[in-house]
Design a protein around this motif. Sequence first.
Motif, PDB file in Angstrom:
ATOM      1  N   ILE A  61      22.245   1.735 -15.221  1.00  0.00           N
ATOM      2  CA  ILE A  61      23.624   1.637 -14.749  1.00  0.00           C
ATOM      3  C   ILE A  61      24.522   1.244 -15.912  1.00  0.00           C
ATOM      4  O   ILE A  61      24.324   0.199 -16.541  1.00  0.00           O
ATOM      5  N   GLY A  62      25.484   2.118 -16.165  1.00  0.00           N
ATOM      6  CA  GLY A  62      26.430   1.863 -17.228  1.00  0.00           C
ATOM      7  C   GLY A  62      27.697   1.227 -16.717  1.00  0.00           C
ATOM      8  O   GLY A  62      27.969   1.188 -15.510  1.00  0.00           O
ATOM      9  N   GLU A  91      19.809   3.174  -9.974  1.00  0.00           N
ATOM     10  CA  GLU A  91      20.733   4.282  -9.753  1.00  0.00           C
ATOM     11  C   GLU A  91      21.865   3.907  -8.797  1.00  0.00           C
ATOM     12  O   GLU A  91      21.747   2.978  -7.990  1.00  0.00           O
ATOM     13  N   ASP A  92      22.953   4.665  -8.865  1.00  0.00           N
ATOM     14  CA  ASP A  92      24.017   4.740  -7.857  1.00  0.00           C
ATOM     15  C   ASP A  92      24.528   3.374  -7.404  1.00  0.00           C
ATOM     16  O   ASP A  92      24.323   2.950  -6.255  1.00  0.00           O
ATOM     17  N   PRO A  93      25.223   2.660  -8.294  1.00  0.00           N
ATOM     18  CA  PRO A  93      25.701   1.310  -7.958  1.00  0.00           C
ATOM     19  C   PRO A  93      26.852   1.322  -6.959  1.00  0.00           C
ATOM     20  O   PRO A  93      27.658   2.257  -6.915  1.00  0.00           O
ATOM     21  N   VAL A 104      26.483  -6.226  -7.159  1.00  0.00           N
ATOM     22  CA  VAL A 104      26.213  -4.826  -7.469  1.00  0.00           C
ATOM     23  C   VAL A 104      24.893  -4.431  -6.797  1.00  0.00           C
ATOM     24  O   VAL A 104      23.812  -4.863  -7.207  1.00  0.00           O
ATOM     25  N   PHE A 105      25.000  -3.623  -5.736  1.00  0.00           N
ATOM     26  CA  PHE A 105      23.807  -3.081  -5.099  1.00  0.00           C
ATOM     27  C   PHE A 105      23.525  -1.712  -5.709  1.00  0.00           C
ATOM     28  O   PHE A 105      24.437  -0.958  -6.032  1.00  0.00           O
ATOM     29  N   TYR A 106      22.243  -1.401  -5.849  1.00  0.00           N
ATOM     30  CA  TYR A 106      21.879  -0.130  -6.454  1.00  0.00           C
ATOM     31  C   TYR A 106      20.539   0.339  -5.907  1.00  0.00           C
ATOM     32  O   TYR A 106      19.790  -0.429  -5.271  1.00  0.00           O
ATOM     33  N   PRO A 283      30.753  10.903  -3.014  1.00  0.00           N
ATOM     34  CA  PRO A 283      31.678   9.773  -3.193  1.00  0.00           C
ATOM     35  C   PRO A 283      30.930   8.455  -3.392  1.00  0.00           C
ATOM     36  O   PRO A 283      29.960   8.167  -2.696  1.00  0.00           O
ATOM     37  N   THR A 284      31.396   7.649  -4.340  1.00  0.00           N
ATOM     38  CA  THR A 284      30.709   6.375  -4.596  1.00  0.00           C
ATOM     39  C   THR A 284      31.651   5.202  -4.850  1.00  0.00           C
ATOM     40  O   THR A 284      31.214   4.051  -4.842  1.00  0.00           O
TER      41      THR A 284
END
Length: 636
Positions: A61-62, A91-93, A104-106, A283-284
């Motif tokens: 995660i960047g 992935e996908d925070p 931050v959930f991922y 969408p995120t």
Amino acid sequence: MIIFKRSDENPVLLPNPDNNWEGEATFNGCSVIHKGKVVLLYRAESLSLADPTGKKVNSSIGCAESKDGVHFHQRHQLIRPEYDWEQFGCEDPRVTKFEGIYYVFYTALSKYPFTADGIKVGLAITRDFKHIEAKFPVTTFNAKAMALFPERINGKIAAVLAANTDKPPVKIAVAYFDDESQIWSEKYWSRWYETLNSHAIPLERSPHDQIEVGAPPIKTKYGWLLIYSHIQNYFSPPAVFGVEAALLNLNNPSEVLGRTKKPLLIPREQYERYGRVPNIVFPTGAYIKGKDLRMYYGAADTTCALATIELEPMLREILGIETNAVKLKRFFDNPILLPNKQNEWEAQAVFNAAAIYEKGRVHIVYRAMSNDNTSVLGYASSADGTRITERLPNPIYVPRKDFEAKHVPGGNSGCEDPRITRIGDELYMCYTAYNGTELPRVALTHISLEDFLNKRWDWSEPVLISPPCMDDKDAAIFPKKIKGKYVILHRLGGSIWIDFVDDLNFDGNRWIYGQVLMEPTAMPREHKKIGIAGPPIETPYGWLLLCHGVTVKGSIYDIKAALLALNDPLSVIGRTYSTIMEPETEYEKTGIVNNVVFSCGAVVIQDTLYFYYGGGDKVIGVATIGMNELLEKLKP
């Protein structure tokens, strides 16, 4: 229909081959405001390099920041695989600022090759987006796309997540926590998962589709805005990715107030149609800037893109406010029933009628009030649903018990506001019993259909079914069992409640209670209480429920409609938010109580709904609407 408008500068985040950890893809970005800047956390895929053991660890995660939300700088790797439960990728925070801390959930990948049981939710906590203070594995089951609500709901920490994303059917659901430690408690999640369906938000349209949480919930004046991914034909390609939105009740986010009927964004541009995985818009992240909602989304699993939409028009379209609103049409010769001064028992008022359709006639059981304010029930019928062709000279139901006897001379008392449900060959009538000294309560009686149609008024002994010392009204029974239970609606406090019971053999010592089904809304005007009109009506799309509401300002009664899931009436799958009827005529605006339209019953005749209502607590009118027209506004 309004849709998202893409940024002219898309994609706003591209892979950077100079940084191996984000050299292949940078997508699915989630935004949050930190120190006046837009911070974007995103999924970064490294160039495909295997480590000496042969394990491929590509996802991390960047983090990047921007002053304008378009041009991002200071990119760095924030979250990387460190523990067994995330060893094959982060992935996908989804990031939310909650009580001064950023959660931050991922998606945490623990197995390779990837399997559903190795795809779960992880959590990282930070205050500055430079240092990770703690990490935790969260769910004990397959899940993705979890996000906190930005504030407590009814005193509890709340989150939304997509469970069973890789072992469908997927459920977008709500979880509540008493304290922070429950968020990563295995014991909590094991219990929660056992009752997953009871936490679900009803957003599915078809078992062939897939849904997933998009951006973390955003609070608006109408409700919680949830942007989510809706993928048509997910299990029978070609899948069609789309972005949709729903509004959830502020105090009960499992309740859907309204949702988009069609996607707000679908793959169209070259950067969405071609990439590592073609034809994807996902969408995120989203935030409000001025009058617009800005949404970040992943494009073809390769880049981050940005789109905007006007917030207020979108919210109003979701709710159907003043957008092709449907209305009940009054019968031109209303009122159809007036007080009869020749009969003392109905000399002051006739109003709030139950209605059933049997043997080609509408049978109306109405509340009648005498000059000394005693309420009894009268009978009338109609061959065409509008004009009264029969009216009996004597009441068919009168007070028989102390709980409905007159305790205060001249005060209100008696049997009020009947609602009749046919179950088999029996008619069950709920009504409000009031003696003038105790709080009004729900009473229940029944009569055989044969006796009713032959006007043999052999009603059973009434029994109270609502709790003592509680103001409970507006009750009705569903016309059939659901999952082996009888279902009863009633109004307790300012909300509609629902209860499931094994039988209807109440003995005066057990009470209906249950849980809140629907609460008053704040749009398009604020209401202080709501209650049902008549019993629910079964349709192919769900249970049609007509409701009344009372506004905070002016105490004006109005009528709206809702749709409940056929096999799970706890799920409200549609509501009208513009009123479908409100006081407009003189007989509705002026009466014993001004500004009232109030119903206890409706019937369907040849695909037309006939809605019987009291006007001004004094007379009875009827209004109609096509069932197809009404259901089109309600069905998912």
